[in-house]
Design an enzyme around this catalytic site. Structure first.
Site, mmCIF file in Angstrom:
data_model
loop_
_atom_site.group_PDB
_atom_site.id
_atom_site.type_symbol
_atom_site.label_atom_id
_atom_site.label_comp_id
_atom_site.label_asym_id
_atom_site.label_seq_id
_atom_site.Cartn_x
_atom_site.Cartn_y
_atom_site.Cartn_z
ATOM 1 N N LYS A 58 0.825 -1.209 0.000
ATOM 2 C CA LYS A 58 0.000 0.000 0.000
ATOM 3 C C LYS A 58 0.861 1.261 0.000
ATOM 4 O O LYS A 58 2.071 1.193 -0.014
ATOM 5 C CB LYS A 58 -0.949 -0.010 1.210
ATOM 6 C CG LYS A 58 -1.842 -1.249 1.276
ATOM 7 C CD LYS A 58 -2.806 -1.362 0.107
ATOM 8 C CE LYS A 58 -3.398 -2.747 -0.031
ATOM 9 N NZ LYS A 58 -4.504 -3.059 0.815
HETATM 10 C C1 LIG Z 1 -5.530 -3.974 1.125
HETATM 11 C C2 LIG Z 1 -6.905 -3.507 1.391
HETATM 12 C C3 LIG Z 1 -7.610 -3.909 2.538
HETATM 13 C C4 LIG Z 1 -7.115 -4.964 3.476
HETATM 14 O O1 LIG Z 1 -5.934 -4.714 4.107
HETATM 15 P P1 LIG Z 1 -4.930 -5.882 4.530
HETATM 16 O O2 LIG Z 1 -3.862 -5.169 5.278
HETATM 17 O O3 LIG Z 1 -4.436 -6.525 3.276
HETATM 18 O O4 LIG Z 1 -5.689 -6.838 5.384
HETATM 19 C C5 LIG Z 1 -8.858 -3.351 2.744
HETATM 20 N N1 LIG Z 1 -9.399 -2.486 1.886
HETATM 21 C C6 LIG Z 1 -8.767 -2.098 0.764
HETATM 22 C C7 LIG Z 1 -9.435 -1.112 -0.140
HETATM 23 C C8 LIG Z 1 -7.499 -2.613 0.469
HETATM 24 O O5 LIG Z 1 -6.889 -2.260 -0.666
#
Ligand SMILES: *Cc1c(COP(=O)(O)O)cnc(C)c1O
Length: 441
Positions: A199
């Protein structure tokens, strides 16, 4: 000499330079390494001290009273749903175009999801497609600031206030971004987000919940952070249950992640500003080129945060109907990055139609509902068609004009010479993009 300028037809590539660390993320320095080693050597991996410092600093940066660390974004959103009172028979409203963890956790609370369509420009939930989906069972609207673009929060908050329902901001793509001068995550009743390595705010596996609401904060603690569910709790009705997690989840953040997070936070805004400068330059170079447009915010005092997985809009009508598949092949042949599609529409997946996850003897989506909320193909037209009209572009992490110019030239060259590509156009396959969203670079 080749007859064509396009690399896919034998011409020279537009991108010739070595990318170096242009796409490397997160940026890890000695400071991150030292912070991790300190925790490791102290044997404090499962403690709380580093995480609580991270939370304190994160809340100050976010501008909310509270920040609560989680082991991942999925868990933080799960806790946010519980904290908003989502329970058996309830409904949440969520855009269909997002990662599954914006919505799927509602199942384990006995609730279900009603998907809303997205706005074709912002790619975020369409504020005009929410209100008619609200029923007396609706407890929350999950808003996703998709691919860094802020959702249009003003009308959404207005609808939510009018109906007395909560707004959960999923900030996993847009940490630190601004909507009309306000920081994403602190506009709704609660913000929750992933901080995993892929992210924009990337610290490993981690998540964060932010809110100004003491009850929401304490319900989130009660749900997933049992060792802090103690005499510090002020919410009266929760006091009877101190000590054990309400629902049986243990969601604490790993302190190696919190240690990285504290260091990343110091540099995050500065690094995001450089990413935005790089992407703004890329799109400026492509201004006026037919067939391609930026996915970029137009409101004042708003921005694209860390421009997570930047995308462009595709307008095949301006390119003789050239398929996105062929367009992307040609851009990639130039040595640049072009990934067709985005997340697939969740309402079309069997998990949201036929799967009986818990043995109710009927699909989980309708297990606790007094109405069938499933949404057949054709019901959310923008979400269902968007994967042929968007593509991922290079996610530059540095402002290096010469390299950015080469990538922009790859796109410009393909768009300007589209006629040469029409003859061998295979068309688009039925599915572009994916459920997971991570794609080969
Ligand atoms: C990656 C993501 C999540 C989940 O996060 P994790 O850390 O992978 O559990 C939730 N919402 C969105 C929009 C995401 O891109």
């Amino acid at each position: 000499m080749s007859a064509s300028k396009l690399a896919i037809l034998g011409g020279p590539k537009a991108v010739q330079s070595d990318p170096g660390d242009m796409f490397r993320w997160p940026i890890i320095t000695k400071e991150d390494e030292e912070a991790v080693l300190e925790v490791l050597r102290r044997g404090a991996m499962s403690g709380w001290d580093v995480t609580m410092k991270f939370e304190e600093e994160f809340a100050a940066w976010q501008g909310t009273k509270y920040a609560l660390g989680f082991n991942n974004g999925t868990a933080s959103i799960h806790a946010a749903m519980f904290a908003c009172g989502v329970g058996v028979g309830d409904e949440i409203i969520c855009p269909s175009i997002t990662f599954w963890a914006s919505a799927a956790q509602c199942y384990s609370l006995g609730a279900t999801v009603v998907f809303a369509d997205i706005d074709p420009e912002t790619l975020c939930i369409d504020p005009n497609d929410i209100e008619h989906r609200i029923t007396e069972r609706t407890k929350a609207i999950v808003v996703v600031h998709y691919l860094g673009h802020p959702a249009d929060m003003d009308p959404i908050m207005e609808i939510a206030e009018r109906h007395g329902i909560k707004v959960i901001e999923d900030v996993s793509h847009a940490q630190g971004g601004l909507y009309k001068g306000r920081k994403l995550g602190s506009i709704g009743h609660v913000g929750a987000m992933s901080l995993m390595s892929g992210k924009s705010f990337a610290v490993g596996e981690a998540g964060m919940l932010v809110t100004n609401d003491r009850e929401i904060y304490e319900r989130a603690i009660a749900f997933g952070i049992y060792e802090r569910f103690d005499e510090r709790i002020e919410t009266e009705y929760l006091k009877a249950y101190l000590g054990l997690p309400m629902g049986g989840y243990k969601y604490r953040m790993h302190q190696l992640s919190s240690a990285v997070g504290r260091v990343q936070l110091k540099y995050y805004d500065e690094r995001c500003a450089e990413i935005r400068k790089a992407l703004d330059y890329f799109w400026e170079l492509l201004d006026g080129v037919p067939g391609i447009r930026p996915h970029r915010v137009k409101w004042p005092d708003s921005n694209m945060a860390g421009w997570y997985e930047p995308h462009g809009h595709y307008v095949p009508e301006e390119l003789g109907g050239l398929s996105l598949t062929r367009f992307a092949q040609a851009v990639r042949a130039e040595g640049s990055i072009c990934n067709p599609g985005c997340n697939l529409p969740l309402h079309t997946h069997p998990l949201f139609n036929t799967a009986d996850v818990y043995g109710h003897g009927k699909p989980t989506r309708i297990a606790n509902s007094d109405r069938d909320v499933r949404q057949p193909k054709g019901s959310l037209p923008v979400s269902e068609g968007i994967n042929r009209r968007v593509y991922g572009v290079p996610w530059f992490k540095h402002y290096r004009p010469e390299i950015i110019e080469e990538h922009a030239e790859a796109y410009r060259k393909v768009a300007m010479n589209y006629k040469e590509l029409l003859a061998d156009d295979p068309g688009d396959p039925p599915v572009l993009g994916g459920w997971r969203f991570f794609q080969a670079k």
